[in-house]
Design an enzyme around this catalytic site. Structure first.
Site, PDB file in Angstrom:
ATOM      1  N   TYR A  70     -49.682 -15.470  -2.934  1.00  0.00           N
ATOM      2  CA  TYR A  70     -49.423 -16.891  -3.226  1.00  0.00           C
ATOM      3  C   TYR A  70     -49.947 -17.791  -2.093  1.00  0.00           C
ATOM      4  CZ  TYR A  70     -46.053 -15.016  -6.674  1.00  0.00           C
ATOM      5  OH  TYR A  70     -45.430 -14.327  -7.687  1.00  0.00           O
TER       6      TYR A  70
ATOM      7  N   HIS B 205     -46.764  -5.464  -5.613  1.00  0.00           N
ATOM      8  CA  HIS B 205     -46.959  -6.559  -6.568  1.00  0.00           C
ATOM      9  C   HIS B 205     -47.438  -6.080  -7.945  1.00  0.00           C
ATOM     10  CE1 HIS B 205     -47.784 -11.141  -6.533  1.00  0.00           C
ATOM     11  NE2 HIS B 205     -47.469 -10.753  -7.731  1.00  0.00           N
TER      12      HIS B 205
HETATM   13  N1  LIG Z   1     -44.449 -10.367  -9.996  1.00  0.00           N
HETATM   14  C1  LIG Z   1     -45.398 -11.059 -10.598  1.00  0.00           C
HETATM   15  O1  LIG Z   1     -46.489 -10.542 -10.910  1.00  0.00           O
HETATM   16  C2  LIG Z   1     -45.127 -12.496 -10.927  1.00  0.00           C
HETATM   17  C3  LIG Z   1     -45.961 -13.163 -11.840  1.00  0.00           C
HETATM   18  C4  LIG Z   1     -45.666 -14.494 -12.129  1.00  0.00           C
HETATM   19  C5  LIG Z   1     -44.576 -15.100 -11.531  1.00  0.00           C
HETATM   20  N2  LIG Z   1     -43.791 -14.431 -10.629  1.00  0.00           N
HETATM   21  C6  LIG Z   1     -42.641 -15.074  -9.941  1.00  0.00           C
HETATM   22  O2  LIG Z   1     -41.778 -15.608 -10.924  1.00  0.00           O
HETATM   23  C7  LIG Z   1     -41.605 -17.007 -10.699  1.00  0.00           C
HETATM   24  C8  LIG Z   1     -41.375 -17.706 -12.009  1.00  0.00           C
HETATM   25  O3  LIG Z   1     -42.508 -17.611 -12.845  1.00  0.00           O
HETATM   26  P1  LIG Z   1     -43.387 -18.890 -13.148  1.00  0.00           P
HETATM   27  O4  LIG Z   1     -43.802 -19.502 -11.856  1.00  0.00           O
HETATM   28  O5  LIG Z   1     -44.389 -18.602 -14.144  1.00  0.00           O
HETATM   29  O6  LIG Z   1     -42.321 -19.896 -13.658  1.00  0.00           O
HETATM   30  P2  LIG Z   1     -41.452 -20.215 -14.936  1.00  0.00           P
HETATM   31  O7  LIG Z   1     -40.094 -20.315 -14.378  1.00  0.00           O
HETATM   32  O8  LIG Z   1     -41.694 -19.383 -16.126  1.00  0.00           O
HETATM   33  O9  LIG Z   1     -41.980 -21.660 -15.306  1.00  0.00           O
HETATM   34  C9  LIG Z   1     -42.944 -22.330 -14.661  1.00  0.00           C
HETATM   35  C10 LIG Z   1     -43.514 -23.460 -15.502  1.00  0.00           C
HETATM   36  O10 LIG Z   1     -42.543 -24.057 -16.368  1.00  0.00           O
HETATM   37  C11 LIG Z   1     -42.314 -25.411 -16.002  1.00  0.00           C
HETATM   38  N3  LIG Z   1     -40.845 -25.617 -16.022  1.00  0.00           N
HETATM   39  C12 LIG Z   1     -39.921 -25.131 -15.173  1.00  0.00           C
HETATM   40  N4  LIG Z   1     -38.695 -25.529 -15.519  1.00  0.00           N
HETATM   41  C13 LIG Z   1     -38.839 -26.295 -16.629  1.00  0.00           C
HETATM   42  C14 LIG Z   1     -37.934 -27.023 -17.457  1.00  0.00           C
HETATM   43  N5  LIG Z   1     -36.616 -27.024 -17.193  1.00  0.00           N
HETATM   44  N6  LIG Z   1     -38.443 -27.722 -18.515  1.00  0.00           N
HETATM   45  C15 LIG Z   1     -39.752 -27.722 -18.766  1.00  0.00           C
HETATM   46  N7  LIG Z   1     -40.666 -27.057 -18.031  1.00  0.00           N
HETATM   47  C16 LIG Z   1     -40.209 -26.359 -16.961  1.00  0.00           C
HETATM   48  C17 LIG Z   1     -42.906 -25.589 -14.617  1.00  0.00           C
HETATM   49  O11 LIG Z   1     -43.484 -26.856 -14.474  1.00  0.00           O
HETATM   50  P3  LIG Z   1     -43.339 -27.772 -13.154  1.00  0.00           P
HETATM   51  O12 LIG Z   1     -43.457 -26.916 -11.947  1.00  0.00           O
HETATM   52  O13 LIG Z   1     -44.467 -28.723 -13.312  1.00  0.00           O
HETATM   53  O14 LIG Z   1     -41.984 -28.416 -13.252  1.00  0.00           O
HETATM   54  C18 LIG Z   1     -43.997 -24.520 -14.598  1.00  0.00           C
HETATM   55  O15 LIG Z   1     -45.166 -25.031 -15.191  1.00  0.00           O
HETATM   56  C19 LIG Z   1     -42.900 -17.378  -9.960  1.00  0.00           C
HETATM   57  O16 LIG Z   1     -42.821 -18.626  -9.335  1.00  0.00           O
HETATM   58  C20 LIG Z   1     -43.041 -16.216  -9.035  1.00  0.00           C
HETATM   59  O17 LIG Z   1     -42.168 -16.343  -7.922  1.00  0.00           O
HETATM   60  C21 LIG Z   1     -44.065 -13.136 -10.346  1.00  0.00           C
END
Ligand SMILES: NC(=O)c1ccc[n+]([C@@H]2O[C@H](COP(=O)([O-])OP(=O)(O)OC[C@H]3O[C@@H](n4cnc5c(N)ncnc54)[C@H](OP(=O)(O)O)[C@@H]3O)[C@@H](O)[C@H]2O)c1
Length: 274
Positions: free
Chosen positions: A47, A105
Site C-alpha cells: 500500500y 499477502h
Molecule cells: N488482503 C488483501 O488482498 C486485501 C485486498 C483488498 C483490501 N484489503 C483490506 O481491506 C480493506 C477494506 O477493503 P476496501 O478498501 O476495498 O474497502 P471497502 O470497505 O470494501 O470499501 C471501500 C469503498 O467503499 C466506499 N465506502 C466505504 N464506506 C461506505 C459507505 N458507508 N457508503 C458508501 N460507500 C462506502 C469507499 O469510498 P470512500 O473511501 O470514497 O468513502 C471505498 O470506495 C482495505 O482497505 C485493506 O486494508 C485487503
C-alpha cells in the site's frame, strides 16, 4: 465492540482498512477514525503508506498497546533474509517494535510456502510479530500453512461480501481455530446501492453499508474491515454495534451470493479458489 479470540489473538471485530489510501488521506482520516474509537488498523507493504499509518497512530497519543496493527508481506520478498529485512523496514516505517498480526499477502511467490512460514515463525519468536496469518488462501493452502507452522496461524484475510459465498473457507477456519478477516465488504460500490440491503437497513434505521458490516461481524470468528476516506462515512461505518439482524435477515443477506460474485482475482497472485 467484541474481539475475536482465535488462538489468543484478541482482534477487534471491526478494523479500519487503508488500501488505495495515499499518505495525505491516511494522515487526515486515520487519526479521526482512531478518535472515533477504531482500534484495529490494516495496512500492507504494497500500500506504500506504512510510514503515514505509523505517523497517524503516533499523532493521536493513543498507547500503542491499545491498537491492533496488521501489515502484510508482499510476494516479491524472496529468501529468508530479504523477507525479515522487509518486515524490519515495515516496523521502522510504522514506528513500532512489533505488529499484532503479520500476513502473507497472497499465496503465489517464488519463495516456497515452507520458507515463508519459517520466516513468519522466526519473526514471532523474535517478538517482532505477535501473531501470524495468511491472506487470499484457499482451504487447501490454509491446511498447508497450518502444517508448515510451529506457531498457530490465526487468520486468513479474504474477499468476503454478500455476493461471494465463502462457506468453505470459513468452515476450514473454524476447523483450524483460525479467524477470517473480510475485505471488500462494499463489493466495489455495489453494496451501498443494493435494494435488498437498503430495505433491511430501513427496518433498523441503518444504511445498506451498515447492514453488511453488521452481517459480517455477526458471524462466528469473522472480522470486518472498513475503508473510507470520506469523513462523513466514518461514524456510519463504526456505528454497527447497536442493532441486531434477525436470523431471517442474515439469511437474506447470504442469499445475495452469486457464482460470479468474486471481484479480486489477479491471475499472477491468486490460488485455485475453492
Ligand atoms: N488482503 C488483501 O488482498 C486485501 C485486498 C483488498 C483490501 N484489503 C483490506 O481491506 C480493506 C477494506 O477493503 P476496501 O478498501 O476495498 O474497502 P471497502 O470497505 O470494501 O470499501 C471501500 C469503498 O467503499 C466506499 N465506502 C466505504 N464506506 C461506505 C459507505 N458507508 N457508503 C458508501 N460507500 C462506502 C469507499 O469510498 P470512500 O473511501 O470514497 O468513502 C471505498 O470506495 C482495505 O482497505 C485493506 O486494508 C485487503
Amino acid at each position: 465492540m467484541h474481539t475475536i479470540h482465535a488462538h489468543g489473538a484478541n482482534i477487534p471485530a471491526l478494523g479500519f482498512g487503508t488500501f488505495r489510501m495515499p499518505d495525505a488521506e491516511v494522515l487526515s482520516i486515520l487519526p479521526k477514525a482512531l478518535k472515533l474509537g477504531f482500534r484495529h488498523v490494516d495496512t500492507a507493504q504494497i500500500y506504500k503508506n506504512e510510514a503515514a499509518v505509523g505517523e497517524a497512530i503516533a499523532s493521536t497519543g493513543i498507547p500503542r498497546d491499545e491498537i491492533f496493527l496488521t501489515t502484510k508481506v508482499w510476494v516479491d520478498r524472496v529468501g529468508h533474509d530479504a523477507f525479515i529485512a522487509s518486515v524490519d523496514e515495515s516496523l521502522q516505517k510504522l514506528k513500532t517494535d512489533h505488529v499484532d498480526l503479520l500476513l502473507l499477502h497472497w499465496p503465489q511467490s517464488e519463495m516456497p510456502l515452507a520458507d515463508r512460514m519459517g520466516a513468519l515463525n522466526a519473526l514471532r519468536q523474535a517478538g517482532k510479530v505477535k501473531n501470524i496469518g495468511v491472506s487470499n488462501f484457499s482451504t487447501t493452502l490454509m491446511e498447508e500453512a497450518v502444517r508448515l507452522s510451529d506457531a498457530p496461524v490465526v487468520n486468513n484475510q479474504i474477499e468476503y461480501h454478500p455476493y461471494l459465498d465463502q462457506t468453505h473457507v470459513i468452515q476450514k477456519a473454524h476447523d483450524s481455530g483460525m479467524s477470517i478477516t473480510a475485505y471488500y465488504l462494499m463489493a466495489d460500490g455495489a453494496v451501498p446501492k443494493d435494494e435488498v440491503l437498503k430495505e433491511i437497513g430501513a427496518k433498523h434505521g441503518k444504511t445498506a453499508a451498515q447492514v453488511v458490516l453488521r452481517w459480517a461481524v455477526s458471524q462466528r470468528d469473522v472480522i470486518a474491515l472498513s475503508k473510507t476516506s470520506t469523513e462523513s462515512r466514518l461514524a456510519e461505518n463504526y456505528d454497527i454495534f447497536d442493532f441486531e439482524l434477525s436470523p431471517e435477515e442474515m439469511q437474506a443477506v447470504h442469499g445475495l451470493a452469486r457464482t460470479d460474485g468474486r471481484i479480486v482475482n489477479p491471475a499472477h497472485l491468486a490460488p485455485k479458489w475453492d
